[in-house]
Structures are given as C-alpha cells and as structure tokens.
Write a protein that holds these residues in place. Structure first.
Motif, short mmCIF file in Angstrom:
data_model
loop_
_atom_site.label_atom_id
_atom_site.label_comp_id
_atom_site.label_asym_id
_atom_site.label_seq_id
_atom_site.Cartn_x
_atom_site.Cartn_y
_atom_site.Cartn_z
N TYR A 249 5.25 50.23 18.93
CA TYR A 249 4.28 49.55 18.55
C TYR A 249 3.93 48.05 19.50
CZ TYR A 249 6.68 47.46 14.80
OH TYR A 249 7.55 46.84 13.90
N LEU A 250 2.87 47.57 19.59
CA LEU A 250 2.91 46.21 20.03
C LEU A 250 2.44 45.35 18.93
CD1 LEU A 250 2.77 44.76 22.79
CD2 LEU A 250 0.54 45.29 23.04
N GLU A 251 3.11 44.08 18.74
CA GLU A 251 3.17 43.56 17.61
C GLU A 251 2.30 42.15 17.93
OE1 GLU A 251 6.72 43.03 15.08
OE2 GLU A 251 6.21 41.10 14.56
N ASP A 252 1.12 41.90 17.32
CA ASP A 252 0.43 40.49 17.33
C ASP A 252 0.20 40.19 18.74
OD1 ASP A 252 -0.13 39.78 14.53
OD2 ASP A 252 1.76 39.48 14.12
N PRO A 253 -0.19 41.22 19.73
CA PRO A 253 -0.42 40.59 20.87
C PRO A 253 -1.37 39.46 21.13
CG PRO A 253 -1.67 42.65 20.70
CD PRO A 253 -0.61 42.54 19.23
N ALA A 254 -2.50 39.43 20.21
CA ALA A 254 -3.52 38.39 20.33
C ALA A 254 -3.71 37.82 19.02
CB ALA A 254 -4.84 39.11 20.87
N SER A 255 -4.29 36.70 19.08
CA SER A 255 -4.27 36.04 17.90
C SER A 255 -5.74 36.13 17.13
CB SER A 255 -4.45 34.35 18.04
OG SER A 255 -3.43 33.92 17.93
N LEU A 271 -0.82 48.87 17.04
CA LEU A 271 -0.61 47.53 16.80
C LEU A 271 -0.20 47.09 15.41
CD1 LEU A 271 -3.88 46.02 18.33
CD2 LEU A 271 -2.05 46.87 19.72
N ALA A 272 0.85 46.55 15.48
CA ALA A 272 1.48 45.84 14.10
C ALA A 272 1.16 44.25 13.88
CB ALA A 272 2.95 46.18 14.01
N THR A 273 1.06 43.90 12.74
CA THR A 273 1.00 42.35 12.49
C THR A 273 1.74 41.80 11.35
OG1 THR A 273 -0.66 40.86 12.31
CG2 THR A 273 -1.06 42.80 11.04
N ASN A 274 2.23 40.55 11.53
CA ASN A 274 2.58 39.83 10.50
C ASN A 274 1.78 38.22 10.68
OD1 ASN A 274 4.85 39.15 12.75
ND2 ASN A 274 4.66 37.30 11.70
N MET A 275 0.69 38.65 11.46
CA MET A 275 -0.09 37.28 11.36
C MET A 275 -1.55 37.45 11.05
SD MET A 275 1.40 35.95 15.19
CE MET A 275 0.51 34.44 14.99
N CYS A 276 -2.22 38.33 11.35
CA CYS A 276 -3.51 38.30 11.00
C CYS A 276 -3.61 39.17 9.45
CB CYS A 276 -4.60 39.07 12.21
SG CYS A 276 -4.28 40.68 12.36
N VAL A 277 -2.52 39.82 9.08
CA VAL A 277 -2.78 40.25 7.46
C VAL A 277 -1.55 40.00 6.92
CG1 VAL A 277 -2.88 42.21 6.30
CG2 VAL A 277 -4.12 42.24 8.41
N THR A 278 -1.82 38.49 6.25
CA THR A 278 -0.59 38.28 5.50
C THR A 278 -1.14 37.79 4.07
OG1 THR A 278 -1.11 35.90 6.20
CG2 THR A 278 0.25 37.03 7.41
N THR A 279 -2.28 38.26 3.65
CA THR A 279 -2.77 37.90 2.05
C THR A 279 -3.44 39.24 1.98
OG1 THR A 279 -4.63 36.64 2.80
CG2 THR A 279 -2.72 35.55 2.36
N ARG A 289 -12.18 47.00 10.46
CA ARG A 289 -12.34 46.86 11.92
C ARG A 289 -11.48 47.64 12.71
NH1 ARG A 289 -14.21 40.60 13.21
NH2 ARG A 289 -14.66 41.82 15.22
N ASP A 290 -10.24 48.19 11.92
CA ASP A 290 -9.24 49.01 12.41
C ASP A 290 -8.48 48.20 13.53
OD1 ASP A 290 -7.50 51.16 12.96
OD2 ASP A 290 -8.90 51.90 14.79
N ALA A 291 -8.13 46.88 13.09
CA ALA A 291 -7.42 45.91 14.16
C ALA A 291 -6.04 46.03 13.99
CB ALA A 291 -7.99 44.55 13.33
N VAL A 292 -5.36 46.74 12.95
CA VAL A 292 -4.15 46.96 12.99
C VAL A 292 -3.54 48.43 12.30
CG1 VAL A 292 -3.49 44.42 12.70
CG2 VAL A 292 -3.63 45.90 10.69
N GLN A 293 -2.68 49.00 13.02
CA GLN A 293 -2.33 50.25 12.41
C GLN A 293 -1.17 50.31 11.61
OE1 GLN A 293 -3.15 49.65 15.95
NE2 GLN A 293 -5.49 50.27 14.77
N ILE A 294 -0.23 49.02 11.64
CA ILE A 294 1.00 48.89 10.86
C ILE A 294 1.04 47.37 10.44
CG2 ILE A 294 3.47 48.89 11.02
CD1 ILE A 294 2.66 50.58 13.58
N VAL A 295 1.17 47.35 9.05
CA VAL A 295 1.28 45.93 8.38
C VAL A 295 2.79 45.55 8.30
CG1 VAL A 295 0.78 44.55 6.38
CG2 VAL A 295 -1.18 45.89 7.21
N LEU A 296 3.16 44.58 8.75
CA LEU A 296 4.59 44.05 8.58
C LEU A 296 4.77 43.49 7.38
CD1 LEU A 296 5.28 43.57 12.27
CD2 LEU A 296 5.95 45.76 11.17
N SER A 297 5.00 43.75 6.16
CA SER A 297 4.95 43.04 5.12
C SER A 297 6.36 41.97 4.90
CB SER A 297 5.05 44.09 3.78
OG SER A 297 5.76 43.35 3.05
#
Ligand code: GKR
Ligand code: MG
Length: 429
Positions: A249-255, A271-279, A289-297
């Motif tokens: 996966y690609l992690e937080d490529p864009a802000s 796409l994974a994130t620990n930036m746009c989904v943190t709450t 919006r299907d912005a992320v497919q993996i949440v990094l808790s």
C-alpha cells in the motif's frame, strides 16, 4: 466496589529518551524526545504503567487528570473520557497548528486530550489486570492470536546528529543502497519480512528508486512508502503507477481527505493513513469518499485500547483494512499495542513500530522480535516491569534539559544542519 481497586495515587514522570537522526518531510528527529510515564497505584498496592507523548501540552493536560483520578475505581476506564473533558480544559498547545512530530494532520484540543487519556487507560488496565491476575488482552475480550507481526520501519538517516546526542553504529542511509543495507540489518536482527520506508525526504524519483531496490533485494515481500502527505495528487498518482506492482500500500501520499480521495479514485493501489483519519469525526467523510482503504490505528491517537477496538469494529463494518501506526515510543506502549493487536480479528497487515530505533527503555527487560513477531504475554497486566533506576535517570535528563528537547520539533533539529530550513509547505513535490 472492592476498595482495593480504588486509585490511591497517580505519578507522572516526564523523561527524555535518545532518538537517532531519522529524517522525515518536516526535518529530522532531535537527539532526545519526550515521553510521559504514567503510574496508577491502587489502594491494594498494585501499580499499573502507561506511556504517552511527553511534550509540554500533553503534560499540562495530564496533571489535572492525575489529580482527579484519585479515589476512583481503576476499572472505570470508560469514565476517563468524561473526566478528561471535565478537568483538562483547553491547553495552550491546543491551537490549530499542524502537528510537528506526530504527523497526524491538524492538531486539536480533542486529539491532545485523547492521547493523554490513552496513557492513563493503559496504566489502569495494567493495574486492573495485575490485581485480577489477568493479562490486558483478557480484559479486552481475549486474544485471537498468540503473536503479533511487526514490519521494519526504514528511515533515511544521518550517521549522527549534528550536535550532541547518543552515537549508534547504523551509519547514514541516504540512497537506495543505504536503505537496502538498513533493511537487511532489520531482517537479520529481528526477522522482519515486510518493510516500510519513511519518504517525503527526497524528490519522489529517488524514493521510487529506493523502493525498487528493496523490491529487488526482497522479491515478493510486502513494501510500503509513506511521505506523510508531501506529494500533490498528480505526483501521488505517478508514484502509484510506477510502484503499483511492488507496493502493498501507499501511505498518506497526499495531505487531507479530499486529496487522498482524488488519488484513490485514480489508482487501484490501496491507500493507508495515519494522517487524514485519526479521530471518529474524520471517519464518515473519508469512508464515504473511499479516500483510504486501510486505517493505521494508534492507540495514543484514539484514546486507548478500548477505543482502538471500537475503531476496528467500524473498519470491519465498512470493509476497510486495519493495521497500526507508530511514533517514537518505548516498551510500555509496544506491550499495549501488542495486547490490543492480539484481540483484533481484522488486523490485516504487519504493524509499524519505531521500537528498534529506541535503544533506551524504562523496562527491566527489552522486547525481542522473533521472526518479525512479538509473542503476546499471558502474564497479569501488560506483562512488563518498570526499571525505576532507568526511569529516574531519564527523568534527570528531562530535568537538566534547557527546554529545547522537551517538545519535539523536527524542523528546529534540521536547522542545526541547515539554518535556513523551514517546515516545507505541502504539497512539497
Ligand atoms: O517518526 O518521523 C517520524 C514519523 O514520520 C512519525 O512522526 C509519523 O507519525 O511514523 C509516522 C507515520 O507513519 O506517519
Ligand atoms: Mg504514516
């Protein structure tokens, strides 16, 4: 209520731990980073420990919470949230700055408070588990696996900090060969089989070359690249196109969620994130919006281990994958991560951990990875023991610091080498 389970005392110990010169898009890690150790002591004489961020803003919120906890049941971890709302108020650090070190989007009062609560929640669960003779995973409903997999966290880095700090023997890693050498050492020493490269440091083509070199050195093994939102949508799509065949996966490529949704719409690469989904508040828009497919808790972000399990349930319901993010941390938090990870059925990828970079700890025994995994402890509580001498020594370092290390500031650390450095605006490329 058994009065032995009432909280008698809460001790807060801010410390500074050594951190190597790891590079990211905001700058470089300082030689020392602050952490806060929370000890909750019950009337029955049991002590539970927790760990969280130690920067001033967190400490400021932790102090009133520590005072308010006395006399309350150690088992009332759900009550911590309302109590924190009531007693913590807003901290001076709770403005709308972009988080300097945590790299989790915009900093808010809510996020700070939850990170503070997480340290108390873990300490309460450790004490409760010790008092009842149960491991923390049992308090969370029981483990569904006996070991938890972690990935190697690769960083571009310098051989040494420009001024001060502890010296290590890793040497510099500033090009594809350096990144591959670092990965080989992680694989040899800890048995990791998946690799994440912290990107956003060099222009994307250089980072693409490093990931290609990793793919050649470790054919077929899971690889990830995380530039912490440093790229435009266009750049993100170009990288996704060029690395789609080798990245897990690609992690937080864009802000931001909007940009991530645009990237997601243009690529099949997850796409994974620990930036746009943190709450919780950030979930509905990102999922709609299907912005992320993996949440990094990260249990520090989400307010502890129970909230992490709630997040896991939501992700499961929406068919979104789950894994774990890490920031600089010690063994108390690694134990907490391992307990909660052991209870989550839908943990789909190896978890991140900075731990191998953290040579200083406050535990009597360091965690050791076997074949890239940590065994889940069945001992009461977290199954770890505080080394009080180490804690005292690292606290002394915090007391003696003139204030420069007490708040993480990667841009300030970078200015030691490049006086003109300012935190780059995003998108950087
Ligand atoms: O330690 O430099 C770092 C990382 O960039 C860290 O601050 C991030 O929180 O590891 C993190 C991430 O995955 O974004
Ligand atoms: Mg990340």
């Amino acid at each position: 209520m058994d009065t032995a389970l009432l909280i008698d005392d809460v001790r807060l110990t801010p410390i500074l731990i050594a951190d190597p010169p790891l590079l990211n898009t905001q700058g470089v890690h300082q030689p020392y980073t602050p952490r806060l150790v929370v000890e909750v002591v019950t009337r029955g004489g049991v002590t539970g420990i927790g760990e969280t961020y130690g920067d001033g803003g967190y400490l400021e919120l932790a102090e009133p919470l520590a005072r308010a906890l006395r006399g309350r049941p150690v088992s009332d971890v759900n009550g911590l949230f309302a109590l924190a709302d009531e007693v913590c108020g807003d901290s001076r650090a709770a403005d709308d700055r972009v988080d300097a070190g945590g790299l989790r989007g915009v900093q808010t009062a809510d996020k700070l408070r939850l990170s503070v609560v997480s340290g108390f929640e873990v300490a309460c669960l450790d004490a409760l588990g010790k008092a009842l003779g149960l491991p923390v995973h049992a308090l969370l409903g029981g483990k569904v696996r006996d070991r938890v997999e972690y990935s190697a966290y690769l960083f571009y880095r310098w051989a040494a900090h420009p001024s001060g700090g502890e010296q290590d023997d890793w040497g510099a890693a500033l090009d594809p060969a350096g990144v591959v050498a670092q990965a080989r050492r992680f694989a040899r020493d800890h048995g990791f089989t998946s690799f994440k490269l912290k990107g956003g440091v060099f222009p994307p083509d250089q980072e693409i070359a490093a990931v290609r070199a990793l793919a050649e050195a470790f054919p077929g093994q899971p690889l990830r690249l995380d530039p912490n939102g440093a790229w435009s949508v266009e750049t993100s799509l170009r990288v996704a196109e060029q690395l789609g065949d080798v990245l897990e996966y690609l992690e937080d490529p864009a802000s931001g969620t909007a940009a991530m949704a645009e990237v997601s719409a243009g690529t099949d690469l997850p796409l994974a994130t620990n930036m746009c989904v943190t709450t919780l508040a950030e979930l509905p828009e990102a999922f709609a919006r299907d912005a992320v497919q993996i949440v990094l808790s990260d249990h520090h972000y989400w307010g502890g281990l129970h909230r992490t399990r709630e997040l896991a349930g939501i992700c499961r319901a929406f068919g979104v994958g789950l894994s774990m993010h890490s920031n600089t941390h010690m063994g108390i938090s690694l134990a907490a991560m391992t307990h909660v990870a052991a209870t989550v059925p839908n943990l789909d990828h190896a978890c991140d951990s900075h731990y191998p970079w953290q040579t200083e700890d406050v535990l009597t025994t360091r965690h050791t990875f076997q074949d890239g995994h940590l065994a889940v402890s069945d001992a009461p509580g977290l199954g770890v023991e505080l080394d009080r001498d180490r804690l005292a020594a690292l606290h002394r370092r915090w007391l003696e610091d003139d204030g420069t290390m007490r708040a993480r500031d990667d841009a300030a650390a970078m200015r030691e080498a490049d006086p003109r450095w300012v935190t780059p605006a995003v998108p950087r490329w």
